[in-house]
Enzyme design. Structure first.
Site, PDB file in Angstrom:
ATOM      1  N   VAL A  65       7.116   5.509  -2.952  1.00  0.00           N
ATOM      2  CA  VAL A  65       6.526   4.947  -1.744  1.00  0.00           C
ATOM      3  C   VAL A  65       6.134   3.490  -1.978  1.00  0.00           C
ATOM      4  CG1 VAL A  65       4.693   5.203  -0.029  1.00  0.00           C
ATOM      5  CG2 VAL A  65       5.640   7.223  -1.145  1.00  0.00           C
ATOM      6  N   CYS A  66       6.655   2.605  -1.127  1.00  0.00           N
ATOM      7  CA  CYS A  66       6.338   1.177  -1.168  1.00  0.00           C
ATOM      8  C   CYS A  66       6.633   0.611  -2.565  1.00  0.00           C
ATOM      9  CB  CYS A  66       4.885   0.996  -0.731  1.00  0.00           C
ATOM     10  SG  CYS A  66       4.433  -0.718  -0.475  1.00  0.00           S
ATOM     11  N   GLN A  67       5.639   0.046  -3.228  1.00  0.00           N
ATOM     12  CA  GLN A  67       5.862  -0.475  -4.575  1.00  0.00           C
ATOM     13  C   GLN A  67       6.280   0.664  -5.523  1.00  0.00           C
ATOM     14  OE1 GLN A  67       2.307  -1.546  -6.637  1.00  0.00           O
ATOM     15  NE2 GLN A  67       3.273  -3.204  -7.794  1.00  0.00           N
ATOM     16  N   GLY A 127       8.213   2.934  -4.735  1.00  0.00           N
ATOM     17  CA  GLY A 127       9.656   3.075  -4.516  1.00  0.00           C
ATOM     18  C   GLY A 127      10.425   2.120  -5.416  1.00  0.00           C
ATOM     19  N   LEU A 173      10.364   5.326   0.567  1.00  0.00           N
ATOM     20  CA  LEU A 173       9.668   5.035   1.833  1.00  0.00           C
ATOM     21  C   LEU A 173       9.152   3.602   1.783  1.00  0.00           C
ATOM     22  CD1 LEU A 173       9.563   8.134   2.434  1.00  0.00           C
ATOM     23  CD2 LEU A 173       7.194   7.831   3.033  1.00  0.00           C
TER      24      LEU A 173
END
Lengths: 354, 265
Positions: free
Chosen positions: A146-148, A150, A170
């Site tokens: 998720v985000c960083q 990811g 994501l």
């Protein structure tokens, strides 16, 4: 003429009452709890803890299939993925019978100022993967970044292809130099050597930076909106839970943050194929696993173009990219996304479970 | 300066109260008694001036407590701390006697504070540009929304319009190269100040024979290197069935078996 017809003063008593009432109700709900699913800590390394969520209903372990490991960003707390029962990605995954693990990076203290990205990717994330695979005698797991987180997941998958069966990302940036990336523009001139030599960066500093991207909406407008319509207790509780999460940012290890700014934001190494972690090149072209990439179309932190660029660099023939009509945080908790995002992830993982 | 958004323990009620206060102030401006009659151009410019002034004041106060100044705030010496408190006249080396920083170090720190003040001055011109541009946009778009009955719904519509104008003006300015350079320089100067102050502290702790941050960092690096070497050696041992232990050692991690998590300090 003026914006209001004469007599605007008549509005002030009504407004004062409404403000006072909202303030009182906000104070009443300040004790709301966050996080709703039962979990246990199963492994740790430094301040990083791996949690295993307990299944919602008893089921034979084999029925739960391949485990899913959620790798959240370093810059925020992961409990936003399990904020409350009706807004919990974790709960939806559990309800689908999946076995869910989550990494909590914790708060690095001053002694861990020199933690670097290799420590986080190879040591901590890698340690979590190895622990899960060892404990379940499995060969590979599904990784959800998720985000960083990811970005870290992409790096890990590129370096350890056999241990990741499927990758879900994501709101994950890959190309940090898209023209609409304001955060990237702001940090181009940062002296990362200086950043490495200074102390850990307090969470409030980073949070302030994120709020500065849209200061009026994020520090004024959203509160004034509480004065509109029917702001019942439940709505206020939801609001306060989100507030608590937004302003609860862990400090950042100085070296890891400096590396992230330099390697990703300034030099765009992930997209350029020049990133090296632990002496090994991170080549996204080597990711041949199926990849599901969900990004937010109204994202002010990770512009959609920064994320959708992923397809160009992956070696996977099975890539699914999908833009969701919401913002960065809305992706995890908005009412709309709270239903559609987990549904997509579950359906995709089930499709790719064999 | 502290705002509800920079407090370590964030309180949504305080943030709401602050935003509501601004909203209230804005509405008072919208309905200013004594404004001229319909169509009077002077009335619009007077409104635009008031809006811009209020807006600029808010930008200055909230942004001076923003991310770039936080490091300097945290590091600033003297009673009360904060950037505003760090006037050149009140700043000096930490008053700890024998280990006090040499004069040239104090001068360097003083220079960095002066540079921060200079940069903040430059930033102020951007806030002024944003505030004036937002007020102009608002007046231009006011059109049909003007002169409405003073209801809460109408007030919120006007507020929505105002926020849109403010965000658009802000976005236009903060994307400019000179603003981005300025932001980066502010952050770099704040970081340099922190590093400089840590250097002073290192001098002091050395004088008292205490371990310094640099020494702790060096120990950490040594420990990390030893862990790496251990992992390599362990990997080289071809023992059957030792895979799990080996991998755990490599990661430096510990397995937990159904025991409660220790509360963090």
């Amino acid at each position: 003429m003026r914006p209001f017809a004469p007599g605007a003063e008549a509005l002030f008593p009504e407004l004062t009452v409404r403000i006072a009432a909202t303030l009182a109700r906000l104070r009443e709900v300040q004790g709301v709890t966050v996080g709703c699913s039962a979990k246990r800590a199963v492994w740790s390394c430094g301040k990083t803890t791996l949690h295993q969520y307990l299944p919602l209903a008893p089921a034979p372990p084999r029925a739960r299939g391949r485990p899913v490991l959620i790798c959240f960003a370093l810059v925020n707390r992961p409990y936003v993925l399990d904020l409350q029962p009706d807004r919990s990605l974790v709960r939806r995954l559990l309800a689908a019978g999946l076995s869910v693990y989550l990494i909590d990076w914790g708060d690095p203290d001053d002694a861990e100022r020199c933690l670097d990205l290799e420590d986080y990717i190879e040591g901590h994330l890698g340690g979590c993967v190895r622990h899960i695979l060892d404990s379940r005698a499995g060969e590979a797991l599904d990784l959800l970044g998720v985000c960083q987180g990811g970005v870290l997941s992409l790096c890990y998958t590129a370096l350890h292809r056999k241990q990741v069966a499927n990758l879900v990302t994501l709101t994950t940036p890959v190309d940090f130099h898209t023209p609409d990336n304001l955060l990237s523009k702001w940090v181009q001139g940062l002296d990362t050597e200086l950043l490495m030599r200074s102390a850990n960066v307090p969470g409030e500093v980073l949070n302030g930076l994120f709020l500065s991207l849209m200061p009026f909406r994020l520090t004024q407008h959203k509160y004034v909106r509480l004065l509109t319509g029917n702001c019942d207790r439940r709505t206020l509780e939801d609001f306060v839970r989100m507030e608590r999460w937004i302003f609860d940012c862990p400090p950042q290890a100085a070296v890891a943050l400096a590396q992230f700014v330099r390697w990703f934001y300034q030099e765009n190494r992930l997209a350029r194929g020049t990133l090296r972690i632990g002496g090994r090149r991170v080549d996204l072209g080597k990711i041949r696993q199926p990849v599901l990439n969900l990004y937010a179309l109204e994202d002010h932190i990770v512009p959609p173009a920064a994320s959708s660029a992923m397809q160009r660099y992956l070696g996977s023939a099975d890539y699914t990219g999908c833009g969701i009509d919401t913002g960065h945080i809305g992706m995890y908790v908005s009412r709309k996304a709270a239903h559609s995002v987990p549904q997509r992830i579950v359906a995709w993982l089930k499709e790719h479970s064999s | 300066m502290e705002t509800p958004f920079t407090r370590p323990a964030f309180k949504p009620d305080a943030a709401f109260a602050s935003a509501a206060e601004r909203f209230f102030e804005l509405l008072k401006t919208f309905g200013m008694p004594g404004a001229a009659a319909a169509g009077d151009a002077q009335d619009w410019s007077s409104l635009a001036g008031t809006l811009a002034g209020q807006f600029e004041a808010w930008l200055r106060s909230s942004q001076s407590a923003g991310p770039w100044f936080a490091a300097a705030n945290a590091a600033s010496p003297g009673p009360g701390g904060g950037f505003g408190a760090a006037q050149p006249g009140s700043f000096g080396p930490l008053p700890l006697g024998a280990g006090a920083a040499p004069q040239q170090d104090a001068q360097r720190t003083w220079d960095l504070f002066a540079r921060l003040a200079q940069l903040q001055g430059q930033l102020a011109s951007h806030w002024s540009e944003i505030a004036n541009s937002a007020a102009r946009r608002f007046i231009t778009r006011l059109g049909a929304a003007a002169g409405g009955a003073p209801t809460l719904d109408n007030a919120l519509k006007l507020y929505e319009l105002w926020v849109n104008c403010a965000e658009e003006s802000y976005a236009a300015t903060v994307r400019k190269d000179d603003f981005c350079r300025l932001q980066a320089e502010l952050a770099n100067t704040s970081a340099a100040l922190l590093v400089e102050q840590r250097r002073h502290a290192e001098t002091l702790v050395r004088a008292f024979g205490l371990p310094s941050r640099n020494e702790v960092d060096a120990l950490y690096a040594q420990l990390k290197d030893l862990r790496r070497q251990l992992a390599e050696l362990t990997d080289a041992v071809p023992a059957r069935g030792a895979g799990a232990k080996r991998r755990a050692a490599r990661a430096g991690g510990t397995r937990r078996r159904n025991r409660a998590r220790k509360p963090r300090a």
